[in-house]
Design a protein around this motif. Structure first.
Motif, PDB file in Angstrom:
ATOM      1  N   SER A  83       0.790  -1.274   0.049  1.00  0.00           N
ATOM      2  CA  SER A  83      -0.134  -0.067  -0.006  1.00  0.00           C
ATOM      3  C   SER A  83       0.812   1.432   0.062  1.00  0.00           C
ATOM      4  O   SER A  83       0.182   2.277  -0.331  1.00  0.00           O
ATOM      5  CB  SER A  83      -1.029   0.330   1.064  1.00  0.00           C
ATOM      6  OG  SER A  83      -0.204   0.096   2.317  1.00  0.00           O
ATOM      7  N   ALA A  84       2.217   1.077   0.381  1.00  0.00           N
ATOM      8  CA  ALA A  84       3.055   2.429   0.667  1.00  0.00           C
ATOM      9  C   ALA A  84       3.730   2.395  -0.653  1.00  0.00           C
ATOM     10  O   ALA A  84       4.155   3.638  -0.984  1.00  0.00           O
ATOM     11  CB  ALA A  84       3.937   2.261   1.762  1.00  0.00           C
ATOM     12  N   SER A  85       3.789   1.462  -1.662  1.00  0.00           N
ATOM     13  CA  SER A  85       4.283   1.578  -3.049  1.00  0.00           C
ATOM     14  C   SER A  85       3.496   1.901  -3.936  1.00  0.00           C
ATOM     15  O   SER A  85       2.395   1.525  -3.974  1.00  0.00           O
ATOM     16  CB  SER A  85       5.144   0.198  -3.327  1.00  0.00           C
ATOM     17  OG  SER A  85       5.574   0.026  -4.617  1.00  0.00           O
ATOM     18  N   SER A  86       3.801   2.977  -4.861  1.00  0.00           N
ATOM     19  CA  SER A  86       3.225   3.423  -5.957  1.00  0.00           C
ATOM     20  C   SER A  86       3.048   2.245  -6.997  1.00  0.00           C
ATOM     21  O   SER A  86       1.980   2.282  -7.699  1.00  0.00           O
ATOM     22  CB  SER A  86       3.979   4.638  -6.495  1.00  0.00           C
ATOM     23  OG  SER A  86       5.263   4.145  -7.008  1.00  0.00           O
ATOM     24  N   VAL A  87       3.728   1.239  -7.096  1.00  0.00           N
ATOM     25  CA  VAL A  87       3.819   0.042  -7.957  1.00  0.00           C
ATOM     26  C   VAL A  87       2.479  -0.545  -7.848  1.00  0.00           C
ATOM     27  O   VAL A  87       1.916  -0.918  -8.872  1.00  0.00           O
ATOM     28  CB  VAL A  87       5.241  -0.644  -8.066  1.00  0.00           C
ATOM     29  CG1 VAL A  87       4.870  -1.833  -9.134  1.00  0.00           C
ATOM     30  CG2 VAL A  87       6.260   0.208  -8.551  1.00  0.00           C
ATOM     31  N   PHE A  88       2.145  -0.648  -6.630  1.00  0.00           N
ATOM     32  CA  PHE A  88       0.866  -1.472  -6.433  1.00  0.00           C
ATOM     33  C   PHE A  88      -0.284  -0.795  -6.122  1.00  0.00           C
ATOM     34  O   PHE A  88      -1.216  -1.346  -5.888  1.00  0.00           O
ATOM     35  CB  PHE A  88       1.196  -2.479  -5.023  1.00  0.00           C
ATOM     36  CG  PHE A  88       2.520  -3.427  -5.298  1.00  0.00           C
ATOM     37  CD1 PHE A  88       2.395  -4.625  -6.112  1.00  0.00           C
ATOM     38  CD2 PHE A  88       3.827  -3.344  -4.637  1.00  0.00           C
ATOM     39  CE1 PHE A  88       3.340  -5.459  -6.212  1.00  0.00           C
ATOM     40  CE2 PHE A  88       4.745  -4.179  -4.949  1.00  0.00           C
ATOM     41  CZ  PHE A  88       4.412  -5.104  -5.717  1.00  0.00           C
ATOM     42  N   GLN A  89      -0.256   0.490  -6.270  1.00  0.00           N
ATOM     43  CA  GLN A  89      -1.402   1.348  -6.113  1.00  0.00           C
ATOM     44  C   GLN A  89      -2.600   1.062  -7.347  1.00  0.00           C
ATOM     45  O   GLN A  89      -2.073   0.735  -8.243  1.00  0.00           O
ATOM     46  CB  GLN A  89      -1.111   2.902  -6.232  1.00  0.00           C
ATOM     47  CG  GLN A  89       0.040   3.401  -4.997  1.00  0.00           C
ATOM     48  CD  GLN A  89      -1.004   3.479  -3.627  1.00  0.00           C
ATOM     49  OE1 GLN A  89      -1.989   3.590  -3.654  1.00  0.00           O
ATOM     50  NE2 GLN A  89      -0.209   3.160  -2.441  1.00  0.00           N
ATOM     51  N   THR A  90      -3.623   1.116  -6.877  1.00  0.00           N
ATOM     52  CA  THR A  90      -4.602   0.966  -7.988  1.00  0.00           C
ATOM     53  C   THR A  90      -4.912   2.302  -8.874  1.00  0.00           C
ATOM     54  O   THR A  90      -4.704   3.136  -8.071  1.00  0.00           O
ATOM     55  CB  THR A  90      -5.851   0.624  -7.378  1.00  0.00           C
ATOM     56  OG1 THR A  90      -6.436   1.677  -6.495  1.00  0.00           O
ATOM     57  CG2 THR A  90      -5.902  -0.823  -6.835  1.00  0.00           C
ATOM     58  N   THR A  91      -4.906   1.901 -10.010  1.00  0.00           N
ATOM     59  CA  THR A  91      -4.757   3.483 -10.782  1.00  0.00           C
ATOM     60  C   THR A  91      -6.255   3.547 -11.305  1.00  0.00           C
ATOM     61  O   THR A  91      -6.840   3.131 -12.185  1.00  0.00           O
ATOM     62  CB  THR A  91      -3.784   3.078 -11.904  1.00  0.00           C
ATOM     63  OG1 THR A  91      -4.310   1.884 -12.652  1.00  0.00           O
ATOM     64  CG2 THR A  91      -2.523   2.912 -11.488  1.00  0.00           C
TER      65      THR A  91
END
Length: 98
Positions: A83-91
């Protein structure tokens, strides 16, 4: 005199038969005692085996609980990292563009 000899032979034969019967009973009792002793020893051995297995089950249960707890901590840690990483954020912006 002849009847005394016969009587003596009968008594000796009877005594011999009684002794043989007593020996057979004693031998049978000895066999039973040995069998009982063997069974008691087998029961005691099985009790010890059961105690060992029960202790092992308890140890495995304890280890299992410890590992479950560690897995929960690791799972939460991974979720937090994701959740802290932008790679795994839902877009949501990409899905809105479509």
């Amino acid at each position: 005199h002849l009847s005394r000899k016969r009587s003596s032979k009968v008594e000796r034969a009877h005594s011999t038969m009684m002794n043989a019967d007593m020996d057979a009973v004693e031998a049978e009792n000895q066999v039973e005692l040995e069998e009982k002793t063997r069974l008691i020893n087998q029961v005691l051995e099985l009790q010890h085996t059961l105690e060992d297995l029960s202790a092992r089950v308890d140890a495995v249960k304890e280890e299992n609980l410890k590992l479950k707890s560690e897995n929960q901590v690791l799972g939460q840690y991974i979720e937090n990292l994701m959740s802290a990483s932008s790679v795994f954020q839902t877009t949501d912006t990409k899905s809105k563009r479509k």
